[in-house]
Design a protein around this motif. Structure first.
Motif, PDB file in Angstrom:
ATOM      1  N   LYS A 113       0.788  -1.275   0.225  1.00  0.00           N
ATOM      2  CA  LYS A 113      -0.084   0.049   0.020  1.00  0.00           C
ATOM      3  C   LYS A 113       0.785   1.263  -0.048  1.00  0.00           C
ATOM      4  N   VAL A 114       0.472   2.167  -0.731  1.00  0.00           N
ATOM      5  CA  VAL A 114       1.398   3.472  -0.973  1.00  0.00           C
ATOM      6  C   VAL A 114       1.014   4.448   0.073  1.00  0.00           C
ATOM      7  N   LEU A 115       1.764   4.921   0.800  1.00  0.00           N
ATOM      8  CA  LEU A 115       1.498   6.110   1.901  1.00  0.00           C
ATOM      9  C   LEU A 115       2.272   7.316   1.377  1.00  0.00           C
ATOM     10  N   PHE A 116       1.838   8.406   1.485  1.00  0.00           N
ATOM     11  CA  PHE A 116       2.162   9.798   1.398  1.00  0.00           C
ATOM     12  C   PHE A 116       2.651  10.245   2.885  1.00  0.00           C
ATOM     13  N   PHE A 117       3.635  10.726   2.784  1.00  0.00           N
ATOM     14  CA  PHE A 117       4.180  11.447   4.128  1.00  0.00           C
ATOM     15  C   PHE A 117       4.516  12.807   3.682  1.00  0.00           C
ATOM     16  N   VAL A 118       3.615  13.836   4.177  1.00  0.00           N
ATOM     17  CA  VAL A 118       3.815  15.148   3.892  1.00  0.00           C
ATOM     18  C   VAL A 118       4.352  15.822   5.111  1.00  0.00           C
ATOM     19  N   GLU A 119       5.684  16.149   5.375  1.00  0.00           N
ATOM     20  CA  GLU A 119       6.649  16.525   6.463  1.00  0.00           C
ATOM     21  C   GLU A 119       7.870  17.353   5.926  1.00  0.00           C
ATOM     22  N   ASP A 120       8.068  18.338   6.530  1.00  0.00           N
ATOM     23  CA  ASP A 120       9.143  19.195   6.204  1.00  0.00           C
ATOM     24  C   ASP A 120      10.697  18.827   6.666  1.00  0.00           C
ATOM     25  N   GLU A 121      10.575  17.975   7.572  1.00  0.00           N
ATOM     26  CA  GLU A 121      11.788  17.516   8.166  1.00  0.00           C
ATOM     27  C   GLU A 121      12.025  16.105   7.654  1.00  0.00           C
ATOM     28  N   GLY A 145       4.435  21.331   1.524  1.00  0.00           N
ATOM     29  CA  GLY A 145       2.944  21.437   1.116  1.00  0.00           C
ATOM     30  C   GLY A 145       2.578  21.376  -0.592  1.00  0.00           C
ATOM     31  N   GLY A 146       3.596  22.378  -1.146  1.00  0.00           N
ATOM     32  CA  GLY A 146       3.537  22.444  -2.388  1.00  0.00           C
ATOM     33  C   GLY A 146       3.743  21.212  -3.326  1.00  0.00           C
ATOM     34  N   GLU A 147       4.736  20.723  -2.939  1.00  0.00           N
ATOM     35  CA  GLU A 147       4.860  19.207  -3.747  1.00  0.00           C
ATOM     36  C   GLU A 147       3.848  18.175  -3.540  1.00  0.00           C
ATOM     37  N   ALA A 148       3.232  18.338  -2.115  1.00  0.00           N
ATOM     38  CA  ALA A 148       2.036  17.317  -1.948  1.00  0.00           C
ATOM     39  C   ALA A 148       0.863  17.903  -2.721  1.00  0.00           C
ATOM     40  N   ALA A 180      -3.287   4.819   0.000  1.00  0.00           N
ATOM     41  CA  ALA A 180      -4.094   4.223   0.965  1.00  0.00           C
ATOM     42  C   ALA A 180      -4.120   4.952   2.244  1.00  0.00           C
ATOM     43  N   VAL A 181      -2.810   5.634   2.476  1.00  0.00           N
ATOM     44  CA  VAL A 181      -2.705   6.560   3.464  1.00  0.00           C
ATOM     45  C   VAL A 181      -1.967   7.857   3.349  1.00  0.00           C
ATOM     46  N   ILE A 182      -2.420   8.982   3.847  1.00  0.00           N
ATOM     47  CA  ILE A 182      -1.893  10.090   3.994  1.00  0.00           C
ATOM     48  C   ILE A 182      -1.374  10.560   5.378  1.00  0.00           C
ATOM     49  N   ILE A 183      -0.053  10.568   5.593  1.00  0.00           N
ATOM     50  CA  ILE A 183       0.577  11.385   7.144  1.00  0.00           C
ATOM     51  C   ILE A 183       0.748  12.618   6.771  1.00  0.00           C
ATOM     52  N   LEU A 184       0.265  13.730   7.535  1.00  0.00           N
ATOM     53  CA  LEU A 184       0.456  14.999   7.237  1.00  0.00           C
ATOM     54  C   LEU A 184       0.614  15.769   8.323  1.00  0.00           C
ATOM     55  N   ASP A 185       1.770  16.567   8.396  1.00  0.00           N
ATOM     56  CA  ASP A 185       2.006  17.345   9.455  1.00  0.00           C
ATOM     57  C   ASP A 185       1.207  18.772   9.171  1.00  0.00           C
ATOM     58  N   LEU A 186       0.964  19.528  10.027  1.00  0.00           N
ATOM     59  CA  LEU A 186       0.226  20.690  10.086  1.00  0.00           C
ATOM     60  C   LEU A 186       1.050  21.854   9.852  1.00  0.00           C
ATOM     61  N   LEU A 187       2.371  21.901  10.489  1.00  0.00           N
ATOM     62  CA  LEU A 187       3.117  22.975  10.331  1.00  0.00           C
ATOM     63  C   LEU A 187       4.296  22.624   9.266  1.00  0.00           C
ATOM     64  N   LEU A 188       3.882  23.066   8.137  1.00  0.00           N
ATOM     65  CA  LEU A 188       4.709  23.206   7.105  1.00  0.00           C
ATOM     66  C   LEU A 188       5.371  24.282   6.525  1.00  0.00           C
ATOM     67  N   LYS A 189       6.356  24.709   6.112  1.00  0.00           N
ATOM     68  CA  LYS A 189       7.112  25.941   5.955  1.00  0.00           C
ATOM     69  C   LYS A 189       6.328  26.730   4.514  1.00  0.00           C
ATOM     70  N   ILE A 200      -3.764  10.652   8.430  1.00  0.00           N
ATOM     71  CA  ILE A 200      -3.259  10.694   9.960  1.00  0.00           C
ATOM     72  C   ILE A 200      -2.514  12.128   9.758  1.00  0.00           C
ATOM     73  N   VAL A 201      -3.109  12.948  10.817  1.00  0.00           N
ATOM     74  CA  VAL A 201      -2.397  14.262  11.230  1.00  0.00           C
ATOM     75  C   VAL A 201      -1.357  13.995  12.340  1.00  0.00           C
ATOM     76  N   LEU A 202      -0.364  14.014  11.807  1.00  0.00           N
ATOM     77  CA  LEU A 202       0.736  13.593  12.723  1.00  0.00           C
ATOM     78  C   LEU A 202       1.707  14.806  12.986  1.00  0.00           C
ATOM     79  N   THR A 203       1.489  15.566  14.282  1.00  0.00           N
ATOM     80  CA  THR A 203       1.984  16.848  14.337  1.00  0.00           C
ATOM     81  C   THR A 203       2.329  17.243  15.822  1.00  0.00           C
ATOM     82  N   ASN A 204       3.364  18.123  15.999  1.00  0.00           N
ATOM     83  CA  ASN A 204       3.499  18.621  17.254  1.00  0.00           C
ATOM     84  C   ASN A 204       2.768  19.765  17.735  1.00  0.00           C
ATOM     85  N   TYR A 205       1.877  20.386  16.890  1.00  0.00           N
ATOM     86  CA  TYR A 205       1.024  21.119  17.074  1.00  0.00           C
ATOM     87  C   TYR A 205      -0.261  20.662  17.899  1.00  0.00           C
ATOM     88  N   VAL A 206      -0.219  21.084  19.132  1.00  0.00           N
ATOM     89  CA  VAL A 206      -1.252  20.475  19.976  1.00  0.00           C
ATOM     90  C   VAL A 206      -2.357  21.425  20.290  1.00  0.00           C
TER      91      VAL A 206
END
Length: 130
Positions: free
Chosen positions: A5-13, A37-40, A56-65, A88-94
């Protein structure tokens, strides 16, 4: 897992993408990372145009540059071809209010990076995506 299954991981680090991707790939998933975010959004648009299948899955950080992860989430929610994609929103922004509003969406979970190990993320994906 018979078919990957393909996963997209959107994260600036890059280090975070690599850390989680290693575990996910060990579990048989194919991971495509996006550092902005532009690439995504470019990939999302190519899926909308029918050039690729939705992941199948997108893992997404909220705080992108460059673009807010919330803007990307809005784009995904607006496109029917992503209705079956587990996000999946995976972030340090709580934010309790943001978490509650995101959790009202059917196919979205909100996780804190601090509380989510690569192993626990892989286990969650295994449970949610057959």
């Amino acid at each position: 897992m018979d078919n990957k299954k393909v996963l997209f991981f959107v994260e600036d680090e890059n280090e975070i993408i690599e850390l989680y991707s290693t575990q996910l790939e060990t579990n048989g998933y194919s991971v495509e990372g996006f550092n902005s975010g532009g690439e995504a959004l470019a990939k999302i648009n190519s899926i909308v145009e029918g050039k690729f299948s939705p992941p199948a899955v997108i893992i997404l950080d909220l705080l992108l540059k460059d673009i807010s992860g919330l803007a990307i989430l809005g784009e995904l929610m607006d496109k029917p071809m992503f209705d079956e994609t587990f996000i999946i929103v995976l972030t340090n922004y709580v934010s309790e209010s943001l978490e509650k509003s995101v959790m009202r969406l059917d196919n979205v979970v909100y996780l804190s990076k601090v509380d989510t190990t690569p192993v626990s993320l892989a286990e969650l994906i295994k449970r949610k995506v057959v």
